[in-house]
Write an enzyme that holds these catalytic residues in place. Structure first.
Site: not given
Ligand SMILES: *Cc1c(COP(=O)(O)O)cnc(C)c1O
Length: 680
Positions: A227, A523
């Site tokens: 990851h 994500t």
């Molecule tokens: C989806 C999500 C993340 C991941 O966000 P990135 O921009 O991909 O780092 C982190 N925290 C929460 C609460 C999320 O829903």
């Protein structure tokens, strides 16, 4: 996996406290405990009859019997692992899967002799020790915490899980010879890497297999998902912690390491490669190398990331065993992140695609592309976003007491606070806008609201300073009449999934601006895209694959590419040159030293960018190198926003092409290419 009708169980620890609750007090992050079980435990079903015993410490005694060498672990401390199960429902299926969370309990009752002598603390000492294992979730993100409690947590849940899986297998098949034909253990990052020596321990010590047979079955049962490529996040454990807390696991890991090293030497005859690929080196156990050696597959989580693993981070391992290396680009649950959270958009999609097919076949979203010139559809899309912005504005007023301007562009960066994610680059651009407004109060014609949300790891001082900076800037702008109805900055406290669920449908701009090559996938980028926000971003992580389907015309790409980042670092990057050459950039950076109306100054961040600090090089994440390109991308974005027809077209294309980022696709790829199991 449940929706795809793949029988599977997820395993973790039943933490008493989850990730902390974030409060902002005088601009600074304060962490409060998150006692989630108060209400959350309604969903947990304890299964004490399936408890496992996990052993720590003690000494090893070897003896020969019946021509076999036996090893027993004596004087160990035993901790009871009690499963608490959570049922995981899927969509449109009668099957359920289980998320099994292990709770830790002492095996020893309170020492009544000590207790009656009045030595209460001592009487409950062992109990307290055992129960600290499930007390807290370490809040570090992309950083390692080298505490012995963390290693104990890892072995605790790994050992309980592996013992349970092996026992269940034996109950059904009566043999372990076919274990790899019936089970796959997918290692999510290196945190559960100890499944490899733990399987070996059980196969050898408890089932009486020889090394080669045990190794063959283990390596055909385990697969590893990487990851991160950040060096500070690649897990390494001091060998003395292993020796002390996990004596038998240490012995087995040494033997795995010895045999792997011999294979590497015989293959490469190159000492540098032997050193880089070693599992144990310099008094440390390197968990990623253990996972590569002990598994059948290694995958990254986006195309770019998986290429970097092969070409750079694990290139020697790739040279020796290229067949192990795969890619599975991450995905998100589109039923949650679109259908459930954005009912307005969900109805539009159902109307345009003629039903709810898209819920099971996310690529159906592609049909939306056909409506790019349909003004009625574009207007409806615009109205849905407007309604969602108004809803979020109400929510923000109700719960946070902030007044958002729904006529402003909602420009959002929400994610964990990390230097490589470059929230500070976003801040520098906002400072530039603010300075422009001071020179010319008419410089901004379209109101612009910047929303931030981020938790910083409690020990990550720089990240906490950046949170404070965002709050200082927000306060400065809020108190400057020049900015009224033009420029606004809001830090949303306690960013978490439930807040993300409210925010995504209301977002118009998604900030995905990490230094190219550093973000494994992301994500959040996918959640925004699915809800029709347009991305301002670098070619990093899964942004690359978003760009593949969207083209230059449907996102605002900027900045150095991953190879250019590497090249610039190779030739020697000197940010002071940019500072001296670019007056706009210089003025922004100088504002950090001057500080804000709250009296707080940020000379430390200024120094970090220009000269480096605490062993890290000046502007490690190339904010200055990408600054002008970033300002240009934001300008382009604002210009495009003036043409609402064009904007809504782009937004529609983003939604239409987000289907490949559905988790169903990612899960199906794991099933087809790694686990080799059937699915719906
Ligand atoms: C989806 C999500 C993340 C991941 O966000 P990135 O921009 O991909 O780092 C982190 N925290 C929460 C609460 C999320 O829903």
């Amino acid at each position: 996996m449940t929706t795809l009708e793949i029988p599977a169980t997820g395993y973790s620890i039943c933490y008493e406290l989850g990730i902390f609750k974030q409060k902002i007090v005088e601009g600074q992050q304060v962490e409060l405990p998150d006692d989630w079980k108060g209400l959350g435990s309604a969903w947990l079903l304890p299964k004490p009859e399936e408890a496992q015993e996990v052993r720590f410490g003690g000494t090893l005694r070897e003896f020969w019997d019946d021509g076999h060498l036996h090893i027993v672990n004596e004087g160990a401390t035993t901790v009871l692992a009690i499963p608490c199960d959570m049922v995981v429902a899927g969509y449109d299926t009668h099957h359920v899967n289980t998320l099994r969370l292990w709770d830790a309990k002492s095996t020893k009752p309170v020492d009544m002799a000590l207790f009656s002598r009045g030595e209460y603390l001592k009487a409950t000492e062992e109990e307290a020790m055992a129960e600290t294992i499930a007390k807290i979730l370490y809040p570090e993100d992309n950083h390692l915490e080298g505490k012995s409690l963390r290693l104990k947590q890892q072995y605790f849940f790994v050992s309980a899980t592996v013992q349970y899986i092996v026992k269940k297998h034996l109950d059904v098949y009566g043999t372990l010879k076919n274990f790899h034909e019936k089970n796959v253990l997918q290692i999510n990052d290196t945190h559960p890497a100890l499944v490899i020596p733990e399987l070996m321990r059980i196969f050898i010590d408890e089932a009486g297999m020889n090394w080669d047979e045990a190794w063959s079955i283990t390596t055909q049962s385990v697969a590893y998902t990487n990851h991160t490529v950040l060096a500070e996040a690649l897990e390494r454990w001091p060998q003395n912690l292993f020796e002390h807390f996990l004596p038998r696991i240490w012995q087995i890991t040494m033997e795995i390491s010895r045999r792997w090293q011999k294979r590497v030497e015989d293959f490469y005859h190159d000492e540098n490669k032997t050193q880089r690929m070693a599992i144990i080196w310099g008094g440390e156990v390197r968990m990623a190398n253990l996972c590569i050696a002990g598994g059948m597959a290694v995958n990254g989580v986006s195309g770019l990331h998986s290429e970097i693993l092969k070409k750079d981070v694990f290139k020697d391992a790739y040279g020796m065993e290229p067949w192990k290396f795969q890619n599975v680009t991450n995905g998100i649950d589109h039923r949650r992140w679109l259908s459930e959270i954005n009912p307005g958009l969900d109805s539009l999609i159902k109307d345009l695609t003629g039903g709810d097919d898209y819920l099971m076949k996310p690529l159906t979203l592609r049909k939306l592309d056909d409506y790019a010139d349909d003004q009625t559809v574009l207007d409806r899309l615009g109205e849905i976003k407007r309604r969602n912005k108004l809803d979020f504005t109400d929510y923000a007023r109700r719960t946070r007491g902030v007044e958002l301007n729904p006529d402003a562009i909602f420009d959002v960066q929400v994610k964990r606070l990390h230097e490589y994610k470059r929230q500070l680059l976003n801040v520098l651009h906002i400072i530039a806008l603010y300075q422009k407004l001071q020179d010319d109060p008419n410089a901004i014609t379209r109101p612009h609201t910047f929303l931030f949300g981020a938790k910083a790891a409690p020990g990550y001082a720089v990240a906490k300073r950046i949170i404070r900076l965002i709050n200082s800037l927000a306060d400065q702008i809020a108190h400057d009449p020049i900015c009224k109805d033009k420029l606004q900055v809001v830090f949303l406290e306690n960013y978490r999934v439930s807040l993300a669920e409210r925010l995504m449908p209301a977002s118009e701009v998604s900030q995905q601006i990490s230094t190219a090559g550093k973000e494994a996938s992301g994500t959040g980028n996918m959640k925004f895209m699915m809800n029709g926000a347009l991305t301002v971003g670098t070619l990093d992580g899964a942004n690359v694959e978003m760009h593949d389907v969207l083209g230059d015309e449907n996102m605002f790409l900027f900045g150095l590419r991953a190879d250019e980042v590497a090249e610039l670092k190779r030739e020697g990057y000197i940010p002071q040159r940019l500072y001296n050459r670019d007056p706009q950039l210089r003025r922004c950076l100088d504002a950090l030293r001057t500080g804000f109306r709250d009296g707080v100054t940020y000379d430390d961040l200024y120094q970090r960018l220009l000269f480096g600090a605490g062993g890290s090089p000046a502007d490690e994440y190339l904010l200055l190198a990408d600054f002008q390109a970033y300002c240009g991308a934001e300008r382009q974005m604002v210009e495009t926003y003036q043409d609402q027809r064009r904007w809504n077209q782009m937004s529609l294309h983003n939604i239409a092409r987000s289907g490949i980022f559905a988790a169903d696709r990612a899960v199906a790829e794991y099933a087809d290419n790694i686990w080799h199991v059937p699915h719906r």
